[in-house]
Design an enzyme around this catalytic site. Structure first.
Site, PDB file in Angstrom:
ATOM      1  N   ARG A  81     103.191 -48.831  97.328  1.00  9.36           N
ATOM      2  CA  ARG A  81     103.332 -47.527  97.994  1.00  9.36           C
ATOM      3  C   ARG A  81     102.046 -46.697  97.829  1.00  9.36           C
ATOM      4  O   ARG A  81     101.283 -46.521  98.767  1.00  9.36           O
ATOM      5  CB  ARG A  81     104.553 -46.790  97.415  1.00  9.36           C
ATOM      6  N   ASP A  82     101.775 -46.245  96.626  1.00 11.55           N
ATOM      7  CA  ASP A  82     100.623 -45.357  96.429  1.00 11.55           C
ATOM      8  C   ASP A  82      99.332 -46.090  96.770  1.00 11.55           C
ATOM      9  O   ASP A  82      98.374 -45.487  97.273  1.00 11.55           O
ATOM     10  CB  ASP A  82     100.587 -44.874  94.974  1.00 11.55           C
ATOM     11  N   HIS A 129     101.605 -40.483  85.685  1.00 10.28           N
ATOM     12  CA  HIS A 129     101.165 -41.089  86.957  1.00 10.28           C
ATOM     13  C   HIS A 129      99.682 -40.723  87.114  1.00 10.28           C
ATOM     14  O   HIS A 129      99.340 -39.708  87.712  1.00 10.28           O
ATOM     15  CB  HIS A 129     102.022 -40.519  88.099  1.00 10.28           C
ATOM     16  N   HIS A 143      95.732 -41.344  88.154  1.00 12.41           N
ATOM     17  CA  HIS A 143      94.718 -42.037  88.957  1.00 12.41           C
ATOM     18  C   HIS A 143      93.445 -42.137  88.118  1.00 12.41           C
ATOM     19  O   HIS A 143      93.302 -41.462  87.093  1.00 12.41           O
ATOM     20  CB  HIS A 143      94.492 -41.288  90.278  1.00 12.41           C
ATOM     21  N   CYS A 161      93.293 -41.110  97.424  1.00 12.38           N
ATOM     22  CA  CYS A 161      94.021 -39.922  97.843  1.00 12.38           C
ATOM     23  C   CYS A 161      93.420 -39.427  99.143  1.00 12.38           C
ATOM     24  O   CYS A 161      92.228 -39.139  99.190  1.00 12.38           O
ATOM     25  CB  CYS A 161      93.954 -38.839  96.765  1.00 12.38           C
ATOM     26  N   ASN A 200      95.484 -45.545  91.442  1.00 13.19           N
ATOM     27  CA  ASN A 200      96.153 -45.370  90.144  1.00 13.19           C
ATOM     28  C   ASN A 200      95.478 -46.286  89.143  1.00 13.19           C
ATOM     29  O   ASN A 200      94.858 -47.277  89.509  1.00 13.19           O
ATOM     30  CB  ASN A 200      97.614 -45.787  90.245  1.00 13.19           C
TER      31      ASN A 200
HETATM   32  P1  HMG Z   1     106.332 -31.555 109.099  1.00 14.48           P
HETATM   33  O1  HMG Z   1     105.449 -31.870 110.246  1.00 14.48           O
HETATM   34  O2  HMG Z   1     106.278 -30.195 108.512  1.00 14.48           O
HETATM   35  O3  HMG Z   1     107.858 -31.929 109.414  1.00 14.48           O
HETATM   36  O4  HMG Z   1     106.029 -32.639 107.955  1.00 14.48           O
HETATM   37  P2  HMG Z   1     108.864 -31.383 110.449  1.00 14.48           P
HETATM   38  O5  HMG Z   1     110.174 -31.322 109.751  1.00 14.48           O
HETATM   39  O6  HMG Z   1     108.334 -30.147 111.133  1.00 14.48           O
HETATM   40  O7  HMG Z   1     108.927 -32.587 111.538  1.00 14.48           O
HETATM   41  C1  HMG Z   1     107.829 -32.923 112.364  1.00 14.48           C
HETATM   42  C2  HMG Z   1     108.055 -34.305 112.941  1.00 14.48           C
HETATM   43  O8  HMG Z   1     108.081 -35.283 111.895  1.00 14.48           O
HETATM   44  C3  HMG Z   1     109.389 -34.452 113.678  1.00 14.48           C
HETATM   45  O9  HMG Z   1     109.210 -35.430 114.678  1.00 14.48           O
HETATM   46  C4  HMG Z   1     110.291 -35.025 112.611  1.00 14.48           C
HETATM   47  O10 HMG Z   1     111.385 -35.740 113.132  1.00 14.48           O
HETATM   48  C5  HMG Z   1     109.339 -35.969 111.888  1.00 14.48           C
HETATM   49  P3  HMG Z   1     108.928 -35.033 116.215  1.00 14.48           P
HETATM   50  O11 HMG Z   1     110.083 -34.155 116.591  1.00 14.48           O
HETATM   51  O12 HMG Z   1     107.634 -34.288 116.224  1.00 14.48           O
HETATM   52  O13 HMG Z   1     108.876 -36.359 116.900  1.00 14.48           O
HETATM   53  N1  HMG Z   1     109.735 -36.182 110.485  1.00 14.48           N
HETATM   54  C6  HMG Z   1     109.943 -37.393 109.957  1.00 14.48           C
HETATM   55  N2  HMG Z   1     109.855 -38.640 110.462  1.00 14.48           N
HETATM   56  C7  HMG Z   1     110.138 -39.664 109.630  1.00 14.48           C
HETATM   57  N3  HMG Z   1     110.494 -39.485 108.327  1.00 14.48           N
HETATM   58  C8  HMG Z   1     110.590 -38.261 107.787  1.00 14.48           C
HETATM   59  C9  HMG Z   1     110.309 -37.161 108.621  1.00 14.48           C
HETATM   60  N4  HMG Z   1     110.309 -35.830 108.401  1.00 14.48           N
HETATM   61  C10 HMG Z   1     109.970 -35.248 109.553  1.00 14.48           C
HETATM   62  N5  HMG Z   1     110.932 -38.127 106.520  1.00 14.48           N
HETATM   63  C11 HMG Z   1     106.665 -33.930 106.067  1.00 14.48           C
HETATM   64  C12 HMG Z   1     106.650 -32.567 106.706  1.00 14.48           C
HETATM   65  C13 HMG Z   1     107.057 -33.735 104.625  1.00 14.48           C
HETATM   66  C14 HMG Z   1     107.666 -34.809 106.766  1.00 14.48           C
HETATM   67  C15 HMG Z   1     105.258 -34.576 106.189  1.00 14.48           C
HETATM   68  O14 HMG Z   1     104.306 -33.651 105.777  1.00 14.48           O
HETATM   69  C16 HMG Z   1     105.145 -35.840 105.386  1.00 14.48           C
HETATM   70  O15 HMG Z   1     105.744 -36.859 105.716  1.00 14.48           O
HETATM   71  N6  HMG Z   1     104.346 -35.838 104.270  1.00 14.48           N
HETATM   72  C17 HMG Z   1     104.245 -36.958 103.398  1.00 14.48           C
HETATM   73  C18 HMG Z   1     102.831 -37.188 103.039  1.00 14.48           C
HETATM   74  C19 HMG Z   1     102.735 -38.354 102.082  1.00 14.48           C
HETATM   75  O16 HMG Z   1     103.499 -39.302 102.164  1.00 14.48           O
HETATM   76  N7  HMG Z   1     101.733 -38.303 101.188  1.00 14.48           N
HETATM   77  C20 HMG Z   1     101.485 -39.344 100.258  1.00 14.48           C
HETATM   78  C21 HMG Z   1     102.528 -39.447  99.208  1.00 14.48           C
HETATM   79  S1  HMG Z   1     102.379 -38.221  97.936  1.00 14.48           S
HETATM   80  C22 HMG Z   1     101.321 -38.936  96.791  1.00 14.48           C
HETATM   81  O17 HMG Z   1     100.729 -39.949  97.063  1.00 14.48           O
HETATM   82  C23 HMG Z   1     101.225 -38.299  95.430  1.00 14.48           C
HETATM   83  C24 HMG Z   1     101.981 -39.084  94.363  1.00 14.48           C
HETATM   84  O18 HMG Z   1     101.485 -40.412  94.273  1.00 14.48           O
HETATM   85  C25 HMG Z   1     101.835 -38.386  93.001  1.00 14.48           C
HETATM   86  C26 HMG Z   1     100.379 -38.090  92.600  1.00 14.48           C
HETATM   87  O19 HMG Z   1      99.510 -38.974  92.694  1.00 14.48           O
HETATM   88  O20 HMG Z   1     100.171 -36.954  92.182  1.00 14.48           O
HETATM   89  C27 HMG Z   1     103.476 -39.158  94.676  1.00 14.48           C
HETATM   90 MG    MG Z   2      99.630 -40.974  93.279  1.00 14.51          MG
END
Ligand code: HMG
Ligand code: MG
Length: 301
Positions: free
Chosen positions: A15-16, A207, A209, A240, A249
């Protein structure tokens, strides 16, 4: 405090790690990779994310991946979920364990999940409720606990507050994310001490990196604080998207090597982890990304 006798590893490479790969990786490759991980003795594997496919195209096939893998009994297959829509997708896919993920930095929260910290907590509450109804375990992740790409140092009070709120919401574990790998050992210790006032240390995970090569030292520092759950990524996969130059990571093989040397049990077979690392590195067309893995391959040949 004495070091823990055993440590649980959550493998986050699929995933990450893979979420940052610009090239398309076929679901079949992810499935083969996760099947190899399942044979290493790892008890926890983060296999995907039910996030917006527009933001993270690489995770769009998470349902297909879960359906395709051989689920080994006793191994927990976990996924990220950002909102109710993601929860519904995860539920339909048959996921049993999810992570909601927030941040201790307002700017990072906006960039990553398009809302403020307070709004994110409002979004997470119904996800936790729904998860409880369906008997799904929820973990909480907090990003930027040792620095933010936009804001630099983050206040310990904010980190502790977000962690405490996720814990109170029902998260059984809080993963403390050094998202951009800028932490150093004493800072990591102080951060864990601050959070442990609100969340028992048994419920914390590290967690980290490895951008500045500090992750193993940081892990050692927090092991001394009693943290006994570590997120790591085979071959050090990842980066990132919001922090130029940030690397993956801490590599699982390096963590395993260190823990073994410390006499800390993980139940993970180091050689099999190296095999999985070689597989994914070959699939991505690059050299294995961990020092311990590389040294092992050189010794083998
Ligand atoms: P948004 O644009 O504000 O969402 O995104 P929305 O609710 O306004 O919806 C916009 C569109 O997205 C709509 O579709 C929704 O249906 C769709 P449209 O009508 O335009 O066709 N949508 C989705 N589709 C599929 N699955 C969903 C979903 N939600 C809405 N779940 C949102 C907000 C949170 C969804 C977006 O910003 C997002 O997906 N962000 C995730 C980013 C991400 O995955 N980042 C990496 C992971 S975090 C990380 O790596 C850190 C970590 O490892 C810890 C660390 O290292 O510190 C965990
Ligand atoms: Mg991470």
């Amino acid at each position: 405090m004495a070091l823990p006798k055993s440590v649980e590893i959550l493998e986050v490479g699929a995933r990450d790690g893979l979420q940052n790969e610009p090239q398309t990786i076929p679901a079949a490759v992810k499935i083969d990779f996760i099947n190899l991980l399942s044979e290493t003795g790892l008890k926890r594997i983060e296999f995907g994310a039910f996030v917006s496919p527009k933001m993270i195209p690489q995770m769009a096939d998470s349902s297909e991946v879960l359906a395709g893998i051989r689920q080994v009994p006793g191994v927990r297959y976990e996924a990220l979920v950002p909102n109710l829509k993601g929860f519904e997708r995860a539920l339909a896919a048959g996921v049993k364990e999810i992570s909601i993920f927030g941040a201790a930095s307002e700017s990072f929260s906006q960039s990553n999940i398009n809302c403020s910290i307070a709004e994110s907590l409002e979004r997470f509450a119904p996800v936790c409720e729904a998860a409880k109804t369906h008997g799904i375990r929820v973990r909480g992740a907090v990003s930027c606990v040792l620095g933010c790409p936009f804001e630099g140092d983050i206040s310990l009070d904010v980190i502790a507050d977000v962690s405490a709120k996720l814990y109170q919401m029902g998260c059984y574990e809080i993963a403390l994310g050094d998202t951009i790998g800028t932490g150093t050992p004493v800072k990591a210790k102080r951060m864990v001490e601050a959070v442990a006032k609100y969340v028992p240390v048994e419920n914390l995970a590290a967690h980290f990196h490895d951008t500045y090569g500090q992750a193993l030292a940081n892990l050692y520092a927090v092991l001394e604080e009693g943290v006994a759950v570590i997120d790591s990524s085979i071959s050090g996969l990842g980066g990132c998207p919001y922090a130029k130059g940030a690397t993956g990571n801490v590599a699982t093989e390096d963590v395993l090597y260190m823990l073994d040397g410390l006499g800390i049990e993980t139940g993970v077979d180091f050689d099999r982890a190296v095999d999985a690392s070689k597989f994914v590195s070959d699939a991505l067309g690059r050299e294995i990304g961990s020092r311990a893995g590389l040294a092992t391959l050189r010794k083998r040949s």
